[in-house]
Scaffold this active site. Sequence first.
Site, PDB file in Angstrom:
ATOM      1  N   LYS A 106     -45.343 -35.923  83.022  1.00 36.82           N
ATOM      2  CA  LYS A 106     -43.886 -36.120  83.178  1.00 36.82           C
ATOM      3  C   LYS A 106     -43.241 -36.577  81.868  1.00 36.82           C
ATOM      4  CE  LYS A 106     -44.865 -39.028  86.548  1.00 36.82           C
ATOM      5  NZ  LYS A 106     -46.302 -38.795  86.728  1.00 36.82           N
TER       6      LYS A 106
ATOM      7  N   ASP B 207     -49.608 -38.751  86.600  1.00 37.21           N
ATOM      8  CA  ASP B 207     -50.175 -38.321  85.324  1.00 37.21           C
ATOM      9  C   ASP B 207     -50.129 -36.808  85.114  1.00 37.21           C
ATOM     10  OD1 ASP B 207     -50.747 -41.001  84.921  1.00 37.21           O
ATOM     11  OD2 ASP B 207     -52.772 -40.825  85.752  1.00 37.21           O
TER      12      ASP B 207
ATOM     13  N   GLY C  95     -47.508 -44.740  83.163  1.00 33.93           N
ATOM     14  CA  GLY C  95     -47.839 -44.586  81.747  1.00 33.93           C
ATOM     15  C   GLY C  95     -47.452 -43.165  81.387  1.00 33.93           C
ATOM     16  N   HIS C  96     -46.347 -43.002  80.680  1.00 33.56           N
ATOM     17  CA  HIS C  96     -45.836 -41.671  80.364  1.00 33.56           C
ATOM     18  C   HIS C  96     -46.030 -41.394  78.880  1.00 33.56           C
ATOM     19  CE1 HIS C  96     -43.045 -41.636  84.150  1.00 33.56           C
ATOM     20  NE2 HIS C  96     -44.324 -41.804  84.429  1.00 33.56           N
TER      21      HIS C  96
ATOM     22  N   GLN D 242     -45.266 -41.966  88.973  1.00 38.10           N
ATOM     23  CA  GLN D 242     -46.344 -41.678  89.927  1.00 38.10           C
ATOM     24  C   GLN D 242     -46.233 -40.210  90.385  1.00 38.10           C
ATOM     25  OE1 GLN D 242     -44.529 -45.016  90.569  1.00 38.10           O
ATOM     26  NE2 GLN D 242     -45.919 -45.357  88.889  1.00 38.10           N
TER      27      GLN D 242
HETATM   28  P1  GDP Z   1     -47.343 -38.801  83.088  1.00 39.80           P
HETATM   29  O1  GDP Z   1     -47.700 -40.116  83.674  1.00 39.80           O
HETATM   30  O2  GDP Z   1     -47.009 -37.787  84.148  1.00 39.80           O
HETATM   31  O3  GDP Z   1     -46.282 -38.874  82.040  1.00 39.80           O
HETATM   32  O4  GDP Z   1     -48.663 -38.255  82.394  1.00 39.80           O
HETATM   33  P2  GDP Z   1     -49.642 -39.095  81.427  1.00 39.80           P
HETATM   34  O5  GDP Z   1     -48.979 -39.284  80.137  1.00 39.80           O
HETATM   35  O6  GDP Z   1     -50.163 -40.294  82.126  1.00 39.80           O
HETATM   36  O7  GDP Z   1     -50.871 -38.119  81.351  1.00 39.80           O
HETATM   37  C1  GDP Z   1     -50.762 -36.825  80.857  1.00 39.80           C
HETATM   38  C2  GDP Z   1     -51.725 -36.691  79.662  1.00 39.80           C
HETATM   39  O8  GDP Z   1     -51.894 -35.321  79.357  1.00 39.80           O
HETATM   40  C3  GDP Z   1     -51.200 -37.338  78.409  1.00 39.80           C
HETATM   41  O9  GDP Z   1     -52.294 -37.809  77.656  1.00 39.80           O
HETATM   42  C4  GDP Z   1     -50.518 -36.185  77.682  1.00 39.80           C
HETATM   43  O10 GDP Z   1     -50.473 -36.361  76.266  1.00 39.80           O
HETATM   44  C5  GDP Z   1     -51.427 -35.045  78.032  1.00 39.80           C
HETATM   45  N1  GDP Z   1     -50.803 -33.724  78.131  1.00 39.80           N
HETATM   46  C6  GDP Z   1     -49.564 -33.404  78.585  1.00 39.80           C
HETATM   47  N2  GDP Z   1     -49.431 -32.056  78.630  1.00 39.80           N
HETATM   48  C7  GDP Z   1     -50.583 -31.534  78.200  1.00 39.80           C
HETATM   49  C8  GDP Z   1     -51.072 -30.202  78.044  1.00 39.80           C
HETATM   50  O11 GDP Z   1     -50.414 -29.213  78.342  1.00 39.80           O
HETATM   51  N3  GDP Z   1     -52.363 -30.061  77.584  1.00 39.80           N
HETATM   52  C9  GDP Z   1     -53.144 -31.127  77.275  1.00 39.80           C
HETATM   53  N4  GDP Z   1     -54.383 -30.884  76.851  1.00 39.80           N
HETATM   54  N5  GDP Z   1     -52.716 -32.399  77.400  1.00 39.80           N
HETATM   55  C10 GDP Z   1     -51.470 -32.585  77.873  1.00 39.80           C
HETATM   56  P1  IMO Z   2     -47.583 -42.271  86.277  1.00 39.72           P
HETATM   57  O1  IMO Z   2     -46.095 -42.491  86.343  1.00 39.72           O
HETATM   58  C1  IMO Z   2     -51.418 -42.293  88.296  1.00 39.72           C
HETATM   59  C2  IMO Z   2     -51.994 -45.323  91.406  1.00 39.72           C
HETATM   60  C3  IMO Z   2     -53.007 -46.422  91.152  1.00 39.72           C
HETATM   61  C4  IMO Z   2     -53.450 -46.720  92.567  1.00 39.72           C
HETATM   62  C5  IMO Z   2     -52.159 -46.563  93.369  1.00 39.72           C
HETATM   63  C6  IMO Z   2     -51.424 -47.872  93.628  1.00 39.72           C
HETATM   64  O2  IMO Z   2     -48.149 -42.552  84.940  1.00 39.72           O
HETATM   65  O3  IMO Z   2     -47.920 -40.921  86.792  1.00 39.72           O
HETATM   66  P2  IMO Z   2     -49.981 -49.525  92.121  1.00 39.72           P
HETATM   67  O4  IMO Z   2     -50.302 -50.218  90.850  1.00 39.72           O
HETATM   68  O5  IMO Z   2     -48.794 -48.611  92.041  1.00 39.72           O
HETATM   69  O6  IMO Z   2     -49.875 -50.439  93.286  1.00 39.72           O
HETATM   70  O7  IMO Z   2     -51.268 -48.601  92.419  1.00 39.72           O
HETATM   71  O8  IMO Z   2     -51.337 -45.697  92.614  1.00 39.72           O
HETATM   72  N1  IMO Z   2     -50.962 -45.172  90.362  1.00 39.72           N
HETATM   73  C7  IMO Z   2     -50.920 -44.176  89.491  1.00 39.72           C
HETATM   74  N2  IMO Z   2     -51.771 -43.162  89.268  1.00 39.72           N
HETATM   75  N3  IMO Z   2     -50.284 -42.376  87.595  1.00 39.72           N
HETATM   76  C8  IMO Z   2     -49.400 -43.359  87.819  1.00 39.72           C
HETATM   77  O9  IMO Z   2     -48.183 -43.400  87.233  1.00 39.72           O
HETATM   78  C9  IMO Z   2     -49.714 -44.345  88.775  1.00 39.72           C
HETATM   79  N4  IMO Z   2     -49.101 -45.460  89.224  1.00 39.72           N
HETATM   80  C10 IMO Z   2     -49.865 -45.964  90.213  1.00 39.72           C
HETATM   81  O10 IMO Z   2     -54.051 -45.963  90.344  1.00 39.72           O
HETATM   82  O11 IMO Z   2     -54.343 -45.733  93.018  1.00 39.72           O
HETATM   83 MG    MG Z   3     -49.262 -41.528  83.571  1.00 39.85          MG
END
Ligand code: GDP
Ligand code: IMO
Ligand code: MG
Length: 426
Positions: A16, A13, A40-41, A222
Amino acid sequence: MKLDVLLGLQWGDEGKGKIVDVLAPGYDVVARFQGGPNAGHTLEFDGIKHVLHQIPSGIFRAKTKNVIGNGVVLDPIVFKSEIEKLQKYNLDVKSNLYISKKATLIIPTHRLLDQAQEKAKGVNKIGSTLKGIGPSYQDKIGRQGLRVGDVLAENFKMKLHKLVDLHLEILKHHDIVFNWTELESQFLEAVAFLKQFKLIDSEYFLNHELKAGASILAEGAQGSLLDIDFGSYPFVTSSNTVTAGACTGLGVAPCHIGEVFGIFKAYSTRVGSGPFPTELLNEEGEAMRKEGKEFGSTTGRPRRCGWIDLPSLKYSIMINGVTQLLMMKADVLSIFPAIKICTQYKLSNGTVTDQVPYEQINENITPIYVEVKGWSCSLKGLVEAELPKELQNYVEFLERSLEVPISLISTGPDRSETIHRLKQPA
Ligand code: GDP
Ligand code: IMO
Ligand code: MG
C-alpha cells in the site's frame, strides 16, 4: 469532488505504501483512516527505503496535504520518532501534516496491556504487533479513551492519570515489568512535541477540501482479511479496514467515494496467527519468503507465505466494492516454473465452494488449485507490451475470475517499477 480509497485485500503488507506514494501526485490530500503504529508502509525511491507507521504515505510529495484521520489510534512516542527520522529529508512536515483532534491516543499502558492480553492467551495468541492497538480501540469503544484534542486541555494530565490508574489496576494481575515514571516522562515529552503540529477538526477540513474541488486518496492500513468484522475473527486487528471504514474514519459520506483500489500480492502472505488456507509450509514457501523479502516492516517477523487465494480475494472485493485491482510483487513469482492459483476450497464435509466459510479456525479447508506455467524471467525494466506471455495469461486469468480489471502491475519495490496498464478488458 471525490474520495478514492486504496486498501489491502489480503492480510496486510500488500504494498500500500509504495502505491500511495506512486499515486499521490494525482491527489491533493492523502488521508489515513484507521489503524496506527501496527502498520508498516514501505516506500522506495532514489535508492532509499522509508517505512512509515502512522504518517500517510503522501508525505514525500511536496504538494500533498496529509491527514491522520479520526479513525486512527495515534501513539505520540512513535509519531515523534517517525517525524525525527523524516527531518533529514528537508520535508515541510509541519505545513503538510494535519492530525484529527478526534483520533484516539495510544498511551504507554496500552502497549503493556497488549503484552498482558497476548501473554494471557498463551497458545491462542493473536500475534499482535504489541503496539497497543487492541487496548486503545477497547478504550475508545468503551468510551473512556483519550483523544488527540485532549492534549490541548489544561487538565490533560489529570485525564491521563485517571485512565492510567484503570490500566495499572488491571496490570497488577499480570507479570509485566515496567517503570511508569520513565514511561510517563517519555510520553509527556512526545505529547509536547505533538502539540506543535496542526491538530484539526479533520472532518470539516476534508469536507471543505472536497467542496473546493480537491481530490482525496484514503490510505488503508492492514488488510480486509484482518478486518474486525469480516476477517478471520478473533485473529484480526481491532478496526474496520474496509472501504466503509474510510467513511467513519474520516467523516466523509459514502456518496463521495469514487474509485476503490484493491491492492493484492500476486501470492499471499500473513504475519501473526490465524487461518491461511494456501500457506506453504515447505521449501516453496521459504523460497517465496526469501525472494519477496517477506519479513514484517514493523516487527521484523518472518511472514507466512502461500499461493494466491481467489475465494478470499473475491470476498474482499465484494465487501469493499473494488473498482480496480492493483497486483504487486509479480517479480517474486519469477522464481517458480509453475504457479498455483487457489480457485475454490474443499471443506471437511466434501463441499466445494468459492465462498469463505464462517468457520475457518476449526474447519479443515483444502485449497483446490489450478496450475499455470510460470514466466521464469526477470521483469526488471519491462513495459507493459514486453511482459512475458505467461504473466499476461496469469493476469487475464485473475481478471476473469475476479471480474475486476487489473490496472496496475508492480514489478519491484521502487517507485519506478510500476506498470500502469493501458489495455484493460472490456
Ligand atoms: P504495506 O504495509 O501494504 O505498505 O506493505 P509493506 O511495506 O509492509 O510490505 C511490502 C514490501 O514489499 C515492502 O518491503 C516493499 O518495498 C516491497 N514491495 C512493494 N512492491 C513490490 C514489488 O512489486 N516487488 C517486490 N519485490 N517488492 C515490492
Ligand atoms: P500494514 O498496514 C500485516 C496483524 C498482526 C496480528 C493482527 C493483530 O503494514 O499492512 P494488532 O497489532 O493490529 O492488534 O495485530 O494483525 N497486523 C498486520 N499484519 N500488516 C499490517 O499492517 C498489520 N497490522 C496488524 O500481525 O496478526
Ligand atoms: Mg506493512
